[in-house]
Design a protein around this motif. Sequence first.
Motif, PDB file in Angstrom:
ATOM      1  N   HIS A  39       0.841  -1.195   0.000  1.00  0.00           N
ATOM      2  CA  HIS A  39       0.000   0.000   0.000  1.00  0.00           C
ATOM      3  C   HIS A  39       0.876   1.244   0.000  1.00  0.00           C
ATOM      4  O   HIS A  39       1.929   1.275   0.626  1.00  0.00           O
ATOM      5  CB  HIS A  39      -0.916  -0.013   1.223  1.00  0.00           C
ATOM      6  N   GLU A  40       0.405   2.283  -0.697  1.00  0.00           N
ATOM      7  CA  GLU A  40       1.217   3.500  -0.840  1.00  0.00           C
ATOM      8  C   GLU A  40       1.477   4.180   0.502  1.00  0.00           C
ATOM      9  O   GLU A  40       2.470   4.895   0.658  1.00  0.00           O
ATOM     10  CB  GLU A  40       0.538   4.491  -1.804  1.00  0.00           C
ATOM     11  N   ASN A  41       0.607   3.978   1.475  1.00  0.00           N
ATOM     12  CA  ASN A  41       0.805   4.568   2.803  1.00  0.00           C
ATOM     13  C   ASN A  41       1.525   3.625   3.759  1.00  0.00           C
ATOM     14  O   ASN A  41       1.568   3.889   4.966  1.00  0.00           O
ATOM     15  CB  ASN A  41      -0.538   4.976   3.412  1.00  0.00           C
ATOM     16  N   GLU A  42       2.060   2.540   3.217  1.00  0.00           N
ATOM     17  CA  GLU A  42       2.807   1.553   4.002  1.00  0.00           C
ATOM     18  C   GLU A  42       1.974   0.985   5.148  1.00  0.00           C
ATOM     19  O   GLU A  42       2.473   0.718   6.247  1.00  0.00           O
ATOM     20  CB  GLU A  42       4.109   2.166   4.542  1.00  0.00           C
ATOM     21  N   ILE A  43       0.682   0.800   4.909  1.00  0.00           N
ATOM     22  CA  ILE A  43      -0.225   0.194   5.893  1.00  0.00           C
ATOM     23  C   ILE A  43      -0.257  -1.306   5.651  1.00  0.00           C
ATOM     24  O   ILE A  43      -0.388  -1.755   4.516  1.00  0.00           O
ATOM     25  CB  ILE A  43      -1.637   0.790   5.772  1.00  0.00           C
ATOM     26  N   LYS A  44      -0.165  -2.086   6.703  1.00  0.00           N
ATOM     27  CA  LYS A  44      -0.093  -3.539   6.589  1.00  0.00           C
ATOM     28  C   LYS A  44      -1.188  -4.185   7.425  1.00  0.00           C
ATOM     29  O   LYS A  44      -1.329  -3.906   8.609  1.00  0.00           O
ATOM     30  CB  LYS A  44       1.285  -4.020   7.059  1.00  0.00           C
ATOM     31  N   ILE A  45      -1.982  -5.049   6.800  1.00  0.00           N
ATOM     32  CA  ILE A  45      -2.989  -5.851   7.495  1.00  0.00           C
ATOM     33  C   ILE A  45      -2.491  -7.285   7.557  1.00  0.00           C
ATOM     34  O   ILE A  45      -2.004  -7.829   6.558  1.00  0.00           O
ATOM     35  CB  ILE A  45      -4.345  -5.814   6.762  1.00  0.00           C
ATOM     36  N   ALA A  46      -2.613  -7.907   8.718  1.00  0.00           N
ATOM     37  CA  ALA A  46      -2.183  -9.296   8.878  1.00  0.00           C
ATOM     38  C   ALA A  46      -3.105 -10.229   8.094  1.00  0.00           C
ATOM     39  O   ALA A  46      -4.244  -9.883   7.760  1.00  0.00           O
ATOM     40  CB  ALA A  46      -2.173  -9.677  10.354  1.00  0.00           C
ATOM     41  N   PHE A  47      -2.611 -11.422   7.819  1.00  0.00           N
ATOM     42  CA  PHE A  47      -3.324 -12.372   6.955  1.00  0.00           C
ATOM     43  C   PHE A  47      -4.679 -12.767   7.550  1.00  0.00           C
ATOM     44  O   PHE A  47      -5.709 -12.709   6.866  1.00  0.00           O
ATOM     45  CB  PHE A  47      -2.454 -13.620   6.746  1.00  0.00           C
ATOM     46  N   ASN A  48      -4.708 -13.198   8.812  1.00  0.00           N
ATOM     47  CA  ASN A  48      -5.958 -13.698   9.403  1.00  0.00           C
ATOM     48  C   ASN A  48      -7.051 -12.635   9.461  1.00  0.00           C
ATOM     49  O   ASN A  48      -8.204 -12.916   9.087  1.00  0.00           O
ATOM     50  CB  ASN A  48      -5.688 -14.279  10.793  1.00  0.00           C
ATOM     51  N   PRO A  49      -6.758 -11.404   9.911  1.00  0.00           N
ATOM     52  CA  PRO A  49      -7.791 -10.366   9.849  1.00  0.00           C
ATOM     53  C   PRO A  49      -8.266 -10.107   8.414  1.00  0.00           C
ATOM     54  O   PRO A  49      -9.458  -9.868   8.180  1.00  0.00           O
ATOM     55  CB  PRO A  49      -7.090  -9.134  10.431  1.00  0.00           C
ATOM     56  N   ALA A  50      -7.350 -10.167   7.452  1.00  0.00           N
ATOM     57  CA  ALA A  50      -7.717  -9.909   6.059  1.00  0.00           C
ATOM     58  C   ALA A  50      -8.722 -10.946   5.549  1.00  0.00           C
ATOM     59  O   ALA A  50      -9.642 -10.620   4.803  1.00  0.00           O
ATOM     60  CB  ALA A  50      -6.478  -9.906   5.174  1.00  0.00           C
ATOM     61  N   VAL A  51      -8.544 -12.198   5.955  1.00  0.00           N
ATOM     62  CA  VAL A  51      -9.485 -13.251   5.545  1.00  0.00           C
ATOM     63  C   VAL A  51     -10.884 -12.925   6.066  1.00  0.00           C
ATOM     64  O   VAL A  51     -11.874 -13.060   5.341  1.00  0.00           O
ATOM     65  CB  VAL A  51      -9.024 -14.623   6.059  1.00  0.00           C
ATOM     66  N   GLU A  52     -10.992 -12.480   7.321  1.00  0.00           N
ATOM     67  CA  GLU A  52     -12.295 -12.132   7.891  1.00  0.00           C
ATOM     68  C   GLU A  52     -12.921 -10.961   7.132  1.00  0.00           C
ATOM     69  O   GLU A  52     -14.126 -10.940   6.884  1.00  0.00           O
ATOM     70  CB  GLU A  52     -12.142 -11.766   9.372  1.00  0.00           C
ATOM     71  N   LEU A  53     -12.103  -9.991   6.735  1.00  0.00           N
ATOM     72  CA  LEU A  53     -12.620  -8.814   6.031  1.00  0.00           C
ATOM     73  C   LEU A  53     -13.133  -9.156   4.637  1.00  0.00           C
ATOM     74  O   LEU A  53     -13.931  -8.405   4.073  1.00  0.00           O
ATOM     75  CB  LEU A  53     -11.522  -7.745   5.925  1.00  0.00           C
ATOM     76  N   GLN A 111     -13.573  -9.817  13.051  1.00  0.00           N
ATOM     77  CA  GLN A 111     -14.619 -10.834  13.241  1.00  0.00           C
ATOM     78  C   GLN A 111     -15.949 -10.179  13.601  1.00  0.00           C
ATOM     79  O   GLN A 111     -17.013 -10.647  13.171  1.00  0.00           O
ATOM     80  CB  GLN A 111     -14.184 -11.825  14.324  1.00  0.00           C
ATOM     81  N   GLU A 112     -15.893  -9.088  14.382  1.00  0.00           N
ATOM     82  CA  GLU A 112     -17.110  -8.353  14.710  1.00  0.00           C
ATOM     83  C   GLU A 112     -17.667  -7.655  13.467  1.00  0.00           C
ATOM     84  O   GLU A 112     -18.892  -7.641  13.247  1.00  0.00           O
ATOM     85  CB  GLU A 112     -16.827  -7.333  15.809  1.00  0.00           C
ATOM     86  N   PHE A 113     -16.793  -7.083  12.647  1.00  0.00           N
ATOM     87  CA  PHE A 113     -17.237  -6.493  11.375  1.00  0.00           C
ATOM     88  C   PHE A 113     -17.952  -7.545  10.525  1.00  0.00           C
ATOM     89  O   PHE A 113     -19.004  -7.283   9.930  1.00  0.00           O
ATOM     90  CB  PHE A 113     -16.040  -5.939  10.590  1.00  0.00           C
ATOM     91  N   LYS A 114     -17.366  -8.729  10.449  1.00  0.00           N
ATOM     92  CA  LYS A 114     -17.937  -9.818   9.648  1.00  0.00           C
ATOM     93  C   LYS A 114     -19.322 -10.198  10.163  1.00  0.00           C
ATOM     94  O   LYS A 114     -20.263 -10.383   9.380  1.00  0.00           O
ATOM     95  CB  LYS A 114     -16.994 -11.023   9.670  1.00  0.00           C
ATOM     96  N   ARG A 115     -19.456 -10.307  11.491  1.00  0.00           N
ATOM     97  CA  ARG A 115     -20.743 -10.685  12.073  1.00  0.00           C
ATOM     98  C   ARG A 115     -21.816  -9.633  11.775  1.00  0.00           C
ATOM     99  O   ARG A 115     -22.933  -9.962  11.367  1.00  0.00           O
ATOM    100  CB  ARG A 115     -20.598 -10.863  13.592  1.00  0.00           C
ATOM    101  N   LEU A 116     -21.471  -8.372  11.983  1.00  0.00           N
ATOM    102  CA  LEU A 116     -22.427  -7.300  11.727  1.00  0.00           C
ATOM    103  C   LEU A 116     -22.785  -7.205  10.251  1.00  0.00           C
ATOM    104  O   LEU A 116     -23.943  -6.931   9.897  1.00  0.00           O
ATOM    105  CB  LEU A 116     -21.850  -5.966  12.218  1.00  0.00           C
ATOM    106  N   SER A 117     -21.802  -7.425   9.373  1.00  0.00           N
ATOM    107  CA  SER A 117     -22.067  -7.403   7.935  1.00  0.00           C
ATOM    108  C   SER A 117     -23.046  -8.512   7.553  1.00  0.00           C
ATOM    109  O   SER A 117     -23.974  -8.302   6.765  1.00  0.00           O
ATOM    110  CB  SER A 117     -20.763  -7.556   7.153  1.00  0.00           C
ATOM    111  N   HIS A 118     -22.841  -9.675   8.128  1.00  0.00           N
ATOM    112  CA  HIS A 118     -23.738 -10.809   7.854  1.00  0.00           C
ATOM    113  C   HIS A 118     -25.169 -10.488   8.271  1.00  0.00           C
ATOM    114  O   HIS A 118     -26.139 -10.875   7.597  1.00  0.00           O
ATOM    115  CB  HIS A 118     -23.235 -12.053   8.594  1.00  0.00           C
ATOM    116  N   ASP A 119     -25.304  -9.753   9.371  1.00  0.00           N
ATOM    117  CA  ASP A 119     -26.640  -9.401   9.867  1.00  0.00           C
ATOM    118  C   ASP A 119     -27.175  -8.118   9.243  1.00  0.00           C
ATOM    119  O   ASP A 119     -28.285  -7.678   9.582  1.00  0.00           O
ATOM    120  CB  ASP A 119     -26.601  -9.235  11.395  1.00  0.00           C
ATOM    121  N   GLY A 120     -26.383  -7.497   8.353  1.00  0.00           N
ATOM    122  CA  GLY A 120     -26.810  -6.263   7.715  1.00  0.00           C
ATOM    123  C   GLY A 120     -26.793  -5.066   8.631  1.00  0.00           C
ATOM    124  O   GLY A 120     -27.531  -4.095   8.422  1.00  0.00           O
ATOM    125  N   GLU A 121     -25.938  -5.097   9.672  1.00  0.00           N
ATOM    126  CA  GLU A 121     -25.921  -4.042  10.682  1.00  0.00           C
ATOM    127  C   GLU A 121     -24.594  -3.277  10.746  1.00  0.00           C
ATOM    128  O   GLU A 121     -24.401  -2.454  11.640  1.00  0.00           O
ATOM    129  CB  GLU A 121     -26.221  -4.645  12.066  1.00  0.00           C
TER     130      GLU A 121
END
Length: 326
Positions: A212-226, A254-264
Motif C-alpha cells: 500500500h502506498e501509505n505503508e499500511i499492513k494488514i495481517a493475513f488472518n484479519p484480512a481473511v475475515e474482512l 470478526q465483529e465487522f464480519k458478524r455485523l455485515s452478515h446481519d446487515g448491521e
Amino acid sequence: MATLPKLDLGLPTYDSLFSTEEERQDANAEKITTIPIDKITDFKEHPFHVTMDEDMAKLIDSIKENDMLMPALVRPKEDGTYEMISGHRRKFALSQLGRKEMNVIVRNLDDDQATILMVDSNIQRENIYPSERGYAYKMRLEAMKHQGKSVKEFNGDIGTVYEKTTSCQVGTKLRSDVALADTTEFSARQVQRFIRLTYLVEPLQKMVDGRHENEIKIAFNPAVELSYLTESEQYDLANAIVENQRTPSLAQCQEFKRLSHDGELTTEFIDDTLSEEKPNQREKLSFQMKEIDQYFPKDFTPGKKKDLMIRLLENWAKKRAREQER
C-alpha cells in the motif's frame, strides 16, 4: 475415366520405413525457437505482478552476463501471435535490456492445461504476495474442476506435465481443493483462506500484501475475515484505515464480519472502532539497561533507576515550561 479412391490399408509410409526411431522421435520433439517479443502477449488475467524490484534487477544482470539460460514456454494463438505461459519476468527483463527476441518452446495447450502450467511455473518463486497466491490457487482450482477426473501436475521450469488421478481407492472423487492442496505446502483449508483474499477490494489487497502506498499492513488472518464484507463496506473500511492510520485487530474484523452478515455494519461503527487505540498500536519506547547503566550508581536497583529518570524528566519539562513563558 473415373479414378478409383485411394484405399488406406494401414501400411507404413515410405519415410517411416527408412527413418530411424531416433529420427522419428526428434521430429516429434519440441524445439527451442526464437520469436519477436512483441508477438508474445501476457497470459490472460495473469495473477503475478511483474515489477522492477531487487529480484528483477538481479535477473536483468544475470541475463546481461549469461544470456537467458532457460527458454520461455508459450502457446500459439489463432491470430499468429503467442500467449506466455512461463517466462513473464524473463520477457520483462529482456525488454529492459532492449532485446527484441527471446527463446521459447511453443506448445499446443488447451485453456485448463495452460492455466495449470502458468500457475505452477510461477508459484515456486520465493517472493509472492498473499493475494497473488490466492488468485493463482483460484485459477488452478477452476481449471482442475474443468478437467474432471484427472488433474495435471507440473514439474520443471518449461512445464513437464504428469497426470494424477483425483480418485481414492474406493472410487470416490476427491474434492478439487484437496487435490490442489496435495500439490502445495498448505492444507486444503489454508488454500481456501488464500483464495478468500481474492474477494478483497484492491486497497485492502494492497494492505495485506504490504504494498500500500501509505505503508499500511494488514495481517493475513484479519484480512481473511474482512473478505466476507460487502464491497462498499470494504471501501468504507479502507478509507477509515487510511484516515485513522490504524488497522483493525482480528477480534474487530470478526465483529465487522458478524455485523455485515446481519446487515448491521455501518460506516459510523467502523470509524468509531478504528478511532479506539489498540494496545498493540500505542507507541512504546524500549532500550537495554546496559545502554544507561553507566549513568547510575552500581547499587541502584531497576526501580530506583526508573524513579530517578521520571524525576529528571519532570524537572526537564518544568524547566522547558519556564523558558517558554519568558
